[in-house]
Scaffold this motif. Structure first.
Motif, PDB file in Angstrom:
ATOM      1  N   THR A   4      -5.558 118.925  34.932  1.00  0.00           N
ATOM      2  CA  THR A   4      -5.713 118.344  34.007  1.00  0.00           C
ATOM      3  C   THR A   4      -7.231 118.794  33.367  1.00  0.00           C
ATOM      4  OG1 THR A   4      -4.331 116.881  34.337  1.00  0.00           O
ATOM      5  CG2 THR A   4      -5.496 116.654  32.217  1.00  0.00           C
ATOM      6  N   ALA A   5      -7.845 118.130  34.086  1.00  0.00           N
ATOM      7  CA  ALA A   5      -9.390 118.596  33.428  1.00  0.00           C
ATOM      8  C   ALA A   5     -10.022 120.635  33.664  1.00  0.00           C
ATOM      9  CB  ALA A   5     -10.504 117.861  34.107  1.00  0.00           C
ATOM     10  N   THR A   6      -9.214 121.041  34.344  1.00  0.00           N
ATOM     11  CA  THR A   6      -9.728 122.337  33.815  1.00  0.00           C
ATOM     12  C   THR A   6      -8.418 123.275  32.833  1.00  0.00           C
ATOM     13  OG1 THR A   6      -9.312 122.566  36.689  1.00  0.00           O
ATOM     14  CG2 THR A   6      -9.099 124.887  35.303  1.00  0.00           C
ATOM     15  N   GLU A   7      -7.637 122.598  32.360  1.00  0.00           N
ATOM     16  CA  GLU A   7      -6.794 123.193  31.178  1.00  0.00           C
ATOM     17  C   GLU A   7      -7.734 121.932  30.293  1.00  0.00           C
ATOM     18  OE1 GLU A   7      -4.024 124.781  31.207  1.00  0.00           O
ATOM     19  OE2 GLU A   7      -3.927 125.024  33.404  1.00  0.00           O
ATOM     20  N   HIS A   8      -8.022 121.998  30.370  1.00  0.00           N
ATOM     21  CA  HIS A   8      -8.780 121.249  29.385  1.00  0.00           C
ATOM     22  C   HIS A   8      -9.791 122.409  28.584  1.00  0.00           C
ATOM     23  CE1 HIS A   8      -6.612 118.214  27.636  1.00  0.00           C
ATOM     24  NE2 HIS A   8      -6.762 117.233  29.074  1.00  0.00           N
ATOM     25  N   ALA A   9     -10.456 123.039  29.839  1.00  0.00           N
ATOM     26  CA  ALA A   9     -11.778 122.970  30.223  1.00  0.00           C
ATOM     27  C   ALA A   9     -11.479 124.517  29.474  1.00  0.00           C
ATOM     28  CB  ALA A   9     -12.610 123.943  31.471  1.00  0.00           C
ATOM     29  N   VAL A 110     -11.289 131.867  36.142  1.00  0.00           N
ATOM     30  CA  VAL A 110      -9.785 131.537  35.172  1.00  0.00           C
ATOM     31  C   VAL A 110      -9.333 130.570  35.043  1.00  0.00           C
ATOM     32  CG1 VAL A 110      -7.681 132.706  34.644  1.00  0.00           C
ATOM     33  CG2 VAL A 110      -9.372 134.148  36.219  1.00  0.00           C
ATOM     34  N   PRO A 111      -9.919 129.633  33.961  1.00  0.00           N
ATOM     35  CA  PRO A 111      -9.287 128.075  34.287  1.00  0.00           C
ATOM     36  C   PRO A 111      -8.135 127.757  33.817  1.00  0.00           C
ATOM     37  CG  PRO A 111     -11.595 128.266  32.641  1.00  0.00           C
ATOM     38  CD  PRO A 111     -11.238 129.819  32.815  1.00  0.00           C
ATOM     39  N   VAL A 112      -7.515 128.536  33.546  1.00  0.00           N
ATOM     40  CA  VAL A 112      -6.161 127.969  32.501  1.00  0.00           C
ATOM     41  C   VAL A 112      -5.215 128.362  34.557  1.00  0.00           C
ATOM     42  CG1 VAL A 112      -4.163 128.604  31.125  1.00  0.00           C
ATOM     43  CG2 VAL A 112      -6.331 128.879  30.366  1.00  0.00           C
ATOM     44  N   ARG A 113      -4.331 127.826  35.291  1.00  0.00           N
ATOM     45  CA  ARG A 113      -3.844 128.278  36.130  1.00  0.00           C
ATOM     46  C   ARG A 113      -3.122 129.158  35.975  1.00  0.00           C
ATOM     47  NH1 ARG A 113      -5.204 123.131  40.370  1.00  0.00           N
ATOM     48  NH2 ARG A 113      -7.204 122.905  39.878  1.00  0.00           N
ATOM     49  N   GLY A 114      -1.895 128.739  35.503  1.00  0.00           N
ATOM     50  CA  GLY A 114      -0.460 130.131  35.090  1.00  0.00           C
ATOM     51  C   GLY A 114      -1.100 130.850  34.452  1.00  0.00           C
ATOM     52  N   LEU A 116      -3.921 132.598  35.695  1.00  0.00           N
ATOM     53  CA  LEU A 116      -4.457 133.018  37.214  1.00  0.00           C
ATOM     54  C   LEU A 116      -3.096 133.436  37.539  1.00  0.00           C
ATOM     55  CD1 LEU A 116      -6.660 133.459  38.993  1.00  0.00           C
ATOM     56  CD2 LEU A 116      -6.303 130.841  39.566  1.00  0.00           C
ATOM     57  N   LEU A 117      -2.506 132.837  37.898  1.00  0.00           N
ATOM     58  CA  LEU A 117      -1.411 133.543  38.911  1.00  0.00           C
ATOM     59  C   LEU A 117      -0.170 133.972  37.726  1.00  0.00           C
ATOM     60  CD1 LEU A 117      -0.092 132.290  41.154  1.00  0.00           C
ATOM     61  CD2 LEU A 117       1.918 131.006  40.234  1.00  0.00           C
ATOM     62  N   GLY A 118       0.005 133.900  37.014  1.00  0.00           N
ATOM     63  CA  GLY A 118       0.132 135.339  36.311  1.00  0.00           C
ATOM     64  C   GLY A 118      -0.464 137.019  36.489  1.00  0.00           C
ATOM     65  N   ALA A 119      -1.764 136.794  36.322  1.00  0.00           N
ATOM     66  CA  ALA A 119      -2.511 137.968  36.665  1.00  0.00           C
ATOM     67  C   ALA A 119      -2.246 138.550  37.968  1.00  0.00           C
ATOM     68  CB  ALA A 119      -3.971 137.241  35.750  1.00  0.00           C
ATOM     69  N   LYS A 120      -2.144 137.632  39.393  1.00  0.00           N
ATOM     70  CA  LYS A 120      -2.048 137.557  40.282  1.00  0.00           C
ATOM     71  C   LYS A 120      -0.574 138.315  40.365  1.00  0.00           C
ATOM     72  CE  LYS A 120      -4.424 134.392  43.063  1.00  0.00           C
ATOM     73  NZ  LYS A 120      -5.207 134.826  43.591  1.00  0.00           N
ATOM     74  N   ALA A 121       0.506 138.075  40.106  1.00  0.00           N
ATOM     75  CA  ALA A 121       1.511 137.821  39.439  1.00  0.00           C
ATOM     76  C   ALA A 121       2.162 139.650  39.239  1.00  0.00           C
ATOM     77  CB  ALA A 121       2.701 137.302  39.081  1.00  0.00           C
ATOM     78  N   ILE A 122       1.271 140.091  37.915  1.00  0.00           N
ATOM     79  CA  ILE A 122       1.073 141.294  37.143  1.00  0.00           C
ATOM     80  C   ILE A 122       0.301 142.627  38.139  1.00  0.00           C
ATOM     81  CG2 ILE A 122       0.218 142.797  35.397  1.00  0.00           C
ATOM     82  CD1 ILE A 122       0.275 140.759  33.874  1.00  0.00           C
ATOM     83  N   VAL A 123      -0.437 142.064  39.001  1.00  0.00           N
ATOM     84  CA  VAL A 123      -1.744 143.324  39.797  1.00  0.00           C
ATOM     85  C   VAL A 123      -0.868 143.366  41.145  1.00  0.00           C
ATOM     86  CG1 VAL A 123      -2.909 142.835  41.532  1.00  0.00           C
ATOM     87  CG2 VAL A 123      -3.409 142.047  39.151  1.00  0.00           C
ATOM     88  N   ALA A 258       3.160 124.227  41.099  1.00  0.00           N
ATOM     89  CA  ALA A 258       2.928 123.680  42.617  1.00  0.00           C
ATOM     90  C   ALA A 258       1.181 123.608  42.488  1.00  0.00           C
ATOM     91  CB  ALA A 258       3.215 124.176  43.722  1.00  0.00           C
ATOM     92  N   LEU A 259       1.040 125.143  41.619  1.00  0.00           N
ATOM     93  CA  LEU A 259      -0.294 125.650  41.746  1.00  0.00           C
ATOM     94  C   LEU A 259      -0.951 124.451  40.261  1.00  0.00           C
ATOM     95  CD1 LEU A 259      -2.341 126.926  41.932  1.00  0.00           C
ATOM     96  CD2 LEU A 259      -1.944 128.608  39.783  1.00  0.00           C
ATOM     97  N   THR A 260       0.123 124.269  39.273  1.00  0.00           N
ATOM     98  CA  THR A 260      -0.953 123.077  37.949  1.00  0.00           C
ATOM     99  C   THR A 260      -0.429 122.307  38.037  1.00  0.00           C
ATOM    100  OG1 THR A 260       1.507 123.218  36.569  1.00  0.00           O
ATOM    101  CG2 THR A 260      -0.234 125.428  36.292  1.00  0.00           C
ATOM    102  N   ARG A 261      -0.155 121.190  38.597  1.00  0.00           N
ATOM    103  CA  ARG A 261       0.052 119.936  39.396  1.00  0.00           C
ATOM    104  C   ARG A 261      -0.929 118.962  40.210  1.00  0.00           C
ATOM    105  NH1 ARG A 261       6.234 118.190  38.241  1.00  0.00           N
ATOM    106  NH2 ARG A 261       6.019 118.377  35.976  1.00  0.00           N
TER     107      ARG A 261
END
Length: 264
Positions: A4-9, A110-114, A116-123, A258-261
C-alpha cells in the motif's frame, strides 16, 4: 515498504511510465546470461528434434507406413521439448529477483506493482512471440529435408504453424510469469509447468470420464496443437486463441493479486 505504501509513493512519481518500466525489464532480462543460454538451448533442441522426427517420418514412410506430416508441424512438435527452456526464462524473470533480493530494487524503480508485472508480461510475450517464429522457421528448414516427400508443405501451413507457435509461446511465458509471481519459487514454477504441460495431458486420458475429456481439450498444449495446425477439432482456431488467452490472463491476474497484496 508495504504494498500500500509503495502504491502511494508511486502516485507521487508520475514520471515512472510504461515505457520506462518495459525498458527497465528488457534491460534486466537481456543482461542475464541464463536468458541467452536458455534460448540457445531451445534452438538446439528444436533443430535436433525436428531433424529426428523428420528422419523418423521418412524411414517409416519408406517402409509403407502413413507418416506424412508437414514440416512446419514437425517443427511445432519439437517445441513440446524446447518450450520448457522458455518456461525457465519466464520463471526466472520474477523468481530470481525474489531469491536474490533484488525485487526490492525493482519496486523502487517501478513502484506501481501492477505496472511492474505488466511490463514483465509485455517483454516476455514479445520474446515468446519472436522465439516462436524463429524456432518454427529453423525447425522447418531442418525437418523439410530430413522428412523429404513425407514433410512437404504449403506456404499457408508454415504461416499457420509460425503464427500459432508465436502466440502460444507468448501466452505460455505470460502464464509462467503469473505462476512464478504467485509461488515465488523457481523450482515450484518449473514443476508446475511440467505438470501442466506434460503430466496432465498424459495422465488424465487414463480416466474414462466424459467431463474429464473436455478438461483435457482445454489444456494449453492441446489448444496450441489446434492453433498451429490445420486441425479444427475439438474446436476451431478462434476458440484456441481464447483458451490460451484465458490461461494467460488467469495466471497473470492471480500473480498480480499476490504481488500487490504481499510484502516484498
Amino acid at each position: 515498504m508495504s504494498a500500500t505504501a509503495t502504491e502511494h509513493a508511486a502516485r507521487r512519481s508520475p514520471a515512472v511510465g510504461w515505457g520506462h518500466a518495459v525498458a527497465f525489464e528488457w534491460t534486466k532480462l537481456s543482461s542475464v546470461r541464463s536468458t541467452w543460454i536458455s534460448l540457445a538451448l531451445a534452438v538446439v533442441a528444436t533443430v535436433g528434434f525436428s531433424w529426428l522426427i523428420g528422419a523418423s517420418a521418412k524411414a517409416s514412410g519408406d517402409n509403407g507406413y502413413d507418416t506424412f506430416m508437414p514440416a512446419p508441424e514437425i517443427a511445432f512438435s519439437s517445441l513440446q521439448v524446447s518450450q520448457l527452456l522458455l518456461v525457465v526464462v519466464a520463471a526466472l524473470c520474477i523468481t530470481a529477483e525474489y531469491a536474490s533480493g533484488t525485487v526490492t530494487t525493482s519496486f523502487q524503480a517501478v513502484p506501481v506493482r501492477g505496472r511492474l508485472l505488466g511490463a514483465k508480461a509485455i517483454v516476455l510475450a514479445g520474446l515468446g512471440g519472436i522465439s516462436g517464429v524463429v524456432l518454427v522457421a529453423l525447425g522447418t528448414a531442418v525437418a523439410g529435408p530430413s522428412a523429404a516427400e513425407f514433410g512437404t508443405f504449403a506456404a499457408g501451413e508454415f504461416v499457420a504453424a509460425a503464427a500459432g507457435s508465436a502466440y502460444y509461446l507468448a501466452m505460455l511465458m505470460v502464464m509462467m510469469l503469473g505462476i512464478g509471481t504467485l509461488l515465488r519459487s523457481s523450482a515450484g514454477t518449473i514443476t508446475t509447468a511440467f505438470i501442466l504441460l506434460f503430466a496432465l495431458p498424459q495422465v488424465l486420458p487414463l480416466f474414462s470420464l466424459a467431463w474429464l475429456q473436455d478438461v483435457i481439450d482445454y489444456l494449453p498444449t492441446n489448444a496450441a496443437l489446434v492453433l498451429a495446425s490445420s486441425d479444427s477439432g475439438p474446436y476451431g482456431q478462434g476458440v484456441a486463441v481464447l483458451v490460451l488467452a484465458a490461461w494467460a490472463a488467469g495466471c497473470l491476474a492471480a500473480g498480480c493479486v499476490a504481488l500487490t497484496r504481499r510484502d516484498a
